[in-house]
Design an enzyme around this catalytic site. Sequence first.
Site, short mmCIF file in Angstrom:
data_model
loop_
_atom_site.label_atom_id
_atom_site.label_comp_id
_atom_site.label_asym_id
_atom_site.label_seq_id
_atom_site.Cartn_x
_atom_site.Cartn_y
_atom_site.Cartn_z
N ALA A 278 -3.54 15.22 -6.70
CA ALA A 278 -4.02 15.95 -7.85
C ALA A 278 -2.90 17.33 -8.06
CB ALA A 278 -5.31 16.33 -7.67
N LYS A 279 -3.06 17.88 -9.10
CA LYS A 279 -2.35 19.08 -9.26
C LYS A 279 -3.03 19.69 -10.68
CE LYS A 279 1.40 20.86 -7.36
NZ LYS A 279 1.78 20.80 -5.73
N GLY A 280 -2.58 21.25 -10.47
CA GLY A 280 -3.11 21.95 -11.57
C GLY A 280 -2.39 22.94 -11.66
#
Length: 547
Positions: free
Chosen positions: A236-238
């Site tokens: 994931a990444k944000g």
Amino acid sequence: MKTYRALVIEDSATHRKMIEGMLAKSEDGKFEVVAMDRLDTALEQFTKERFDVVLLDLMLPDSEGIKTFERMRAHAGRTPIVVLSGVGDVQLAAKAVEEGAQAFLVKGETEPRQLIRAIRYAVQRAHAEHGEWESPMFHLAQQQFLKAAHLMGLDDNIRERLLFPQRSLVVTLPFRRDEYSDVETVFGYRVQHVLTMGPTKGGIRYHEDVNLGETSALAMWMTWKCALMRLPFGGAKGGIAIDPTALSRAELQRLTRRYTSEIITMIGPDKDIPAPDLGTDEQVMAWIMDTYSQQVGYTVPEVVTGKPVALGGSLGRREATGRGLVYLIAEAAAHLGMNLKECTAVVQGFGNVGSNAAKFLEELGVRVIGVSDVNTGIYNESGLSITSLLDHVSKHRTLLGYKGGQEITNKELLELPCDILVPAALQNQITGENAPNIKCRMLAEGANGPTTLEADEILNEKGVFILPDILGNAGGVTVSYFEWVQDTQNYNWTLEEVNNRLHKVMIDAFRRTTLRAQRDKLDMRTAALIEGVQRVAEAKLARGLFP
Ligand code: NAD
């Protein structure tokens, strides 16, 4: 600070000067302005140069009214246009907005702050409207994956399934500036690439270039990285599209808390666990953890990793990425027959990853001859003292002004002759253009995506040994995993335990990758990717398809 190239088309010399004056004083981004007083010359200029934004007066000597906008728009493509309107022309300006102008400003009534915000928002909105996925980094991640998929003969259905993230959330969020009446609206993201392996895991990046494409690329790399290291996570990444260095601590806290509440339905200790990345740190993680805990009504340390130790952070997490990278460099040096005590190193980026990598390299007896940050590079052929560099940075927050070496540019730094080159700043630093001039024997990637596909081929041909990013910087997520395990078990490990386990995991992944590279005659990057992709593919096949 982001640089905007603006084309100002305005026939009144007074207004042109006023706009240029306002933009020159901007503290929210730097502006390079080209000013023109006629539409025909401006259109000609537009074909010669790239601009981020056009500021357009609709009443010009050679074109008047909505026609001016229509002619400009036909040339501008995706470049946003902000209309400059006279007090009596507001109806006309509104019509231009209806036809696709990003905003309009009334001349003589516009404050410098309004003008600058209008431009920043116009650029962001145009990007959001036209191509959030359009990102060189996402293309790089997809290209790398497709190359690996082809070489390993990956099942077609799985290949399609993995090419885009499974879940993406785009939010716009407001936060109050210290000037109480000022509210900024910014774009934020959280992307989960693969949910098959367990909870998803990935950092949060605060940088003005963050967009959906970049976040998706980073999420995809996290999937391969976690699988390569055999951690029970998907990627994931944000992030938020903002320059955090321009914010006060109080503003950063308000921004972080609001962002957390906007993405709160996606994150959770069993769902998706954020961590620090470029522009975020332990303090930001503490605010995320606190905001989440306030919402659910009890303390949940395991919702983030990379927290302060006092809140359940792991010993050794802060320096884990740099430490893990140096464990690999030592192993690779032994593999290549290089004596580290006779080696030189150059490190680009002197933040969390770069400064720790430099420190641990120095501890192993490597002569670190060059380091850099966003402002400058420092070179000293007889070796830099990392302790004194760290001391300088802790006092001045930059390498600028450091006296123990000669100042060089980041471009010169990357091309210095050395044994080990460590890119630990941003993506796309080693490209087709500078790769022929890179003179290292080993490229140890601390940053994510620092090398383009074209550069990769050039370096492979030159025989440079590459520790690819998904392996090279995996120490961070590995100790993040240890932190999560300690938090869920409510049992803390000693630093020695953390480092020993990190060493074991890093070396195991290195050996599996080199073995595969030798056996299947692959470069290290492709071998590492295939190691990761294969594990994900196996898991997907084993779980089957719902319904
Ligand atoms: P950071 O914000 O702590 O440091 C970044 C450093 O790069 C700073 O010294 C900054 O001045 C410098 N920099 C920024 N722009 C630059 C430019 N244009 N040219 C040269 N230097 C520039 O960030 P970090 O956490 O050290 O992350 C660096 C890289 O490592 C990123 O690509 C990140 O995704 C990757 N990474 C970080 C971690 C981690 O645990 N922090 C883990 C895995 C990967």
